[in-house]
Design a protein around this motif. Structure first.
Motif, PDB file in Angstrom:
ATOM      1  N   GLU A 180     -25.699  -1.945  -0.135  1.00  0.00           N
ATOM      2  CA  GLU A 180     -25.210  -3.282   0.177  1.00  0.00           C
ATOM      3  C   GLU A 180     -24.942  -4.032  -1.118  1.00  0.00           C
ATOM      4  OE1 GLU A 180     -27.831  -5.385   2.771  1.00  0.00           O
ATOM      5  OE2 GLU A 180     -28.066  -3.672   4.107  1.00  0.00           O
ATOM      6  N   ALA A 181     -24.070  -5.027  -1.035  1.00  0.00           N
ATOM      7  CA  ALA A 181     -23.782  -5.868  -2.203  1.00  0.00           C
ATOM      8  C   ALA A 181     -25.030  -6.653  -2.594  1.00  0.00           C
ATOM      9  CB  ALA A 181     -22.639  -6.823  -1.890  1.00  0.00           C
ATOM     10  N   VAL A 182     -25.238  -6.825  -3.892  1.00  0.00           N
ATOM     11  CA  VAL A 182     -26.380  -7.569  -4.409  1.00  0.00           C
ATOM     12  C   VAL A 182     -25.957  -8.989  -4.796  1.00  0.00           C
ATOM     13  CG1 VAL A 182     -28.136  -7.605  -6.233  1.00  0.00           C
ATOM     14  CG2 VAL A 182     -27.460  -5.433  -5.177  1.00  0.00           C
ATOM     15  N   TRP A 183     -24.726  -9.142  -5.264  1.00  0.00           N
ATOM     16  CA  TRP A 183     -24.161 -10.439  -5.626  1.00  0.00           C
ATOM     17  C   TRP A 183     -22.892 -10.681  -4.811  1.00  0.00           C
ATOM     18  CZ3 TRP A 183     -25.821  -6.905  -9.264  1.00  0.00           C
ATOM     19  CH2 TRP A 183     -26.907  -7.290 -10.057  1.00  0.00           C
ATOM     20  N   LEU A 184     -22.620 -11.938  -4.470  1.00  0.00           N
ATOM     21  CA  LEU A 184     -21.377 -12.313  -3.803  1.00  0.00           C
ATOM     22  C   LEU A 184     -20.543 -13.071  -4.829  1.00  0.00           C
ATOM     23  CD1 LEU A 184     -19.632 -12.539  -1.258  1.00  0.00           C
ATOM     24  CD2 LEU A 184     -20.861 -14.666  -0.734  1.00  0.00           C
ATOM     25  N   VAL A 185     -19.365 -12.527  -5.146  1.00  0.00           N
ATOM     26  CA  VAL A 185     -18.501 -13.083  -6.184  1.00  0.00           C
ATOM     27  C   VAL A 185     -17.147 -13.417  -5.578  1.00  0.00           C
ATOM     28  CG1 VAL A 185     -17.359 -12.590  -8.389  1.00  0.00           C
ATOM     29  CG2 VAL A 185     -19.686 -11.763  -7.976  1.00  0.00           C
ATOM     30  N   ASP A 186     -16.622 -14.602  -5.915  1.00  0.00           N
ATOM     31  CA  ASP A 186     -15.290 -15.004  -5.474  1.00  0.00           C
ATOM     32  C   ASP A 186     -14.269 -14.192  -6.276  1.00  0.00           C
ATOM     33  OD1 ASP A 186     -12.762 -16.275  -5.223  1.00  0.00           O
ATOM     34  OD2 ASP A 186     -13.739 -18.167  -4.725  1.00  0.00           O
ATOM     35  N   ALA A 187     -13.544 -13.301  -5.603  1.00  0.00           N
ATOM     36  CA  ALA A 187     -12.596 -12.410  -6.286  1.00  0.00           C
ATOM     37  C   ALA A 187     -11.415 -13.178  -6.883  1.00  0.00           C
ATOM     38  CB  ALA A 187     -12.089 -11.342  -5.327  1.00  0.00           C
ATOM     39  N   ASN A 188     -11.132 -14.366  -6.390  1.00  0.00           N
ATOM     40  CA  ASN A 188      -9.998 -15.148  -6.910  1.00  0.00           C
ATOM     41  C   ASN A 188     -10.287 -15.790  -8.254  1.00  0.00           C
ATOM     42  OD1 ASN A 188      -8.245 -14.655  -4.708  1.00  0.00           O
ATOM     43  ND2 ASN A 188      -9.413 -16.145  -3.507  1.00  0.00           N
ATOM     44  N   ASN A 189     -11.494 -16.365  -8.401  1.00  0.00           N
ATOM     45  CA  ASN A 189     -11.786 -17.056  -9.664  1.00  0.00           C
ATOM     46  C   ASN A 189     -12.962 -16.463 -10.430  1.00  0.00           C
ATOM     47  OD1 ASN A 189     -14.058 -17.999  -8.344  1.00  0.00           O
ATOM     48  ND2 ASN A 189     -13.198 -20.018  -7.928  1.00  0.00           N
ATOM     49  N   GLY A 190     -13.656 -15.465  -9.855  1.00  0.00           N
ATOM     50  CA  GLY A 190     -14.747 -14.799 -10.551  1.00  0.00           C
ATOM     51  C   GLY A 190     -16.056 -15.551 -10.545  1.00  0.00           C
ATOM     52  N   ASP A 191     -16.166 -16.634  -9.781  1.00  0.00           N
ATOM     53  CA  ASP A 191     -17.428 -17.369  -9.722  1.00  0.00           C
ATOM     54  C   ASP A 191     -18.457 -16.590  -8.911  1.00  0.00           C
ATOM     55  OD1 ASP A 191     -16.314 -19.438 -11.148  1.00  0.00           O
ATOM     56  OD2 ASP A 191     -15.958 -20.715  -9.393  1.00  0.00           O
ATOM     57  N   CYS A 192     -19.668 -16.533  -9.420  1.00  0.00           N
ATOM     58  CA  CYS A 192     -20.763 -15.908  -8.684  1.00  0.00           C
ATOM     59  C   CYS A 192     -21.258 -16.928  -7.666  1.00  0.00           C
ATOM     60  CB  CYS A 192     -21.885 -15.476  -9.627  1.00  0.00           C
ATOM     61  SG  CYS A 192     -23.154 -14.521  -8.791  1.00  0.00           S
ATOM     62  N   LEU A 193     -21.066 -16.634  -6.390  1.00  0.00           N
ATOM     63  CA  LEU A 193     -21.390 -17.578  -5.323  1.00  0.00           C
ATOM     64  C   LEU A 193     -22.818 -17.426  -4.817  1.00  0.00           C
ATOM     65  CD1 LEU A 193     -18.095 -17.176  -3.264  1.00  0.00           C
ATOM     66  CD2 LEU A 193     -18.627 -18.915  -4.992  1.00  0.00           C
ATOM     67  N   GLN A 194     -23.356 -16.207  -4.900  1.00  0.00           N
ATOM     68  CA  GLN A 194     -24.672 -15.950  -4.336  1.00  0.00           C
ATOM     69  C   GLN A 194     -25.270 -14.711  -4.984  1.00  0.00           C
ATOM     70  OE1 GLN A 194     -24.456 -15.746  -0.094  1.00  0.00           O
ATOM     71  NE2 GLN A 194     -26.438 -14.771   0.113  1.00  0.00           N
ATOM     72  N   GLY A 195     -26.574 -14.730  -5.110  1.00  0.00           N
ATOM     73  CA  GLY A 195     -27.270 -13.535  -5.573  1.00  0.00           C
ATOM     74  C   GLY A 195     -28.045 -13.779  -6.849  1.00  0.00           C
ATOM     75  N   PRO A 196     -28.838 -12.848  -7.207  1.00  0.00           N
ATOM     76  CA  PRO A 196     -28.993 -11.549  -6.562  1.00  0.00           C
ATOM     77  C   PRO A 196     -29.826 -11.635  -5.281  1.00  0.00           C
ATOM     78  CG  PRO A 196     -30.531 -11.724  -8.384  1.00  0.00           C
ATOM     79  CD  PRO A 196     -29.707 -12.982  -8.377  1.00  0.00           C
ATOM     80  N   GLU A 197     -29.488 -10.797  -4.355  1.00  0.00           N
ATOM     81  CA  GLU A 197     -30.227 -10.693  -3.104  1.00  0.00           C
ATOM     82  C   GLU A 197     -30.417  -9.211  -2.796  1.00  0.00           C
ATOM     83  OE1 GLU A 197     -32.528 -11.555  -0.213  1.00  0.00           O
ATOM     84  OE2 GLU A 197     -31.711 -13.162  -1.427  1.00  0.00           O
ATOM     85  N   PRO A 198     -31.572  -8.684  -2.930  1.00  0.00           N
ATOM     86  CA  PRO A 198     -32.849  -9.341  -3.168  1.00  0.00           C
ATOM     87  C   PRO A 198     -32.997  -9.748  -4.639  1.00  0.00           C
ATOM     88  CG  PRO A 198     -33.171  -6.974  -3.113  1.00  0.00           C
ATOM     89  CD  PRO A 198     -31.715  -7.225  -2.785  1.00  0.00           C
ATOM     90  N   PRO A 199     -33.889 -10.687  -4.937  1.00  0.00           N
ATOM     91  CA  PRO A 199     -34.044 -11.143  -6.322  1.00  0.00           C
ATOM     92  C   PRO A 199     -34.765 -10.143  -7.223  1.00  0.00           C
ATOM     93  CG  PRO A 199     -35.545 -12.321  -4.878  1.00  0.00           C
ATOM     94  CD  PRO A 199     -34.677 -11.468  -3.995  1.00  0.00           C
ATOM     95  N   ARG A 200     -35.416  -9.165  -6.621  1.00  0.00           N
ATOM     96  CA  ARG A 200     -36.127  -8.154  -7.416  1.00  0.00           C
ATOM     97  C   ARG A 200     -36.164  -6.836  -6.658  1.00  0.00           C
ATOM     98  NH1 ARG A 200     -39.255 -11.751  -5.376  1.00  0.00           N
ATOM     99  NH2 ARG A 200     -39.172 -13.111  -7.175  1.00  0.00           N
ATOM    100  N   LEU A 201     -36.353  -5.774  -7.409  1.00  0.00           N
ATOM    101  CA  LEU A 201     -36.510  -4.442  -6.835  1.00  0.00           C
ATOM    102  C   LEU A 201     -37.967  -4.018  -7.001  1.00  0.00           C
ATOM    103  CD1 LEU A 201     -33.403  -2.648  -8.381  1.00  0.00           C
ATOM    104  CD2 LEU A 201     -33.598  -3.675  -6.113  1.00  0.00           C
TER     105      LEU A 201
END
Length: 126
Positions: free
Chosen positions: A22-43
């Motif tokens: 699964e994705a760990v970070w959610l990134v806006d592909a248009n402008n490259g802003d990191c919108l969310q994450g990391p999820e989970p915050p640790r391994l």
């Protein structure tokens, strides 16, 4: 998400590789802003020998800066860290040893391209 681990063949130390399903970070592909994450915050890493849990360690995942997020959006694979982590005995919490971890981030297609280039001898891991 859960990761799949595979045993490496190229080292006497038998390195393990794990890839998140699964994705760990959610990134806006248009402008490259990191919108969310990391999820989970640790391994949480567990070291097993057969049915016996020998050791544990916890790895905090970094947040992505905008530049790093933009580089990942355009297809880069980036090394986020390459360091040692202290393993603790599962039963007592006493130091057990050191686990060396290299953490890389990228899209599935970026890793597939990197793996293909390595296999074709176009890249060398140093």
């Amino acid at each position: 998400g859960e990761a799949t681990a595979t045993e490496g063949q190229d080292s006497l130390l038998s390195p393990m590789t794990a890839v998140s399903d699964e994705a760990v970070w959610l990134v806006d592909a248009n402008n490259g802003d990191c919108l969310q994450g990391p999820e989970p915050p640790r391994l949480h890493v567990q070291l097993w020998q057969g049915p016996e849990l020998l050791g544990l360690t916890r790895l905090s995942l970094p947040t992505l800066g905008d530049r790093v997020a933009r580089d990942l959006c355009v297809g880069s694979c980036l090394e986020l860290y390459n360091q040692d982590f202290q393993l603790q005995c599962a039963g007592t919490g006493a130091p057990l040893g050191v686990l060396h971890v290299t953490l890389q981030a990228g899209t599935a297609s970026a890793f597939a391209r990197k793996q293909q280039s390595l296999a074709e001898g176009k890249l060398a891991e140093i």
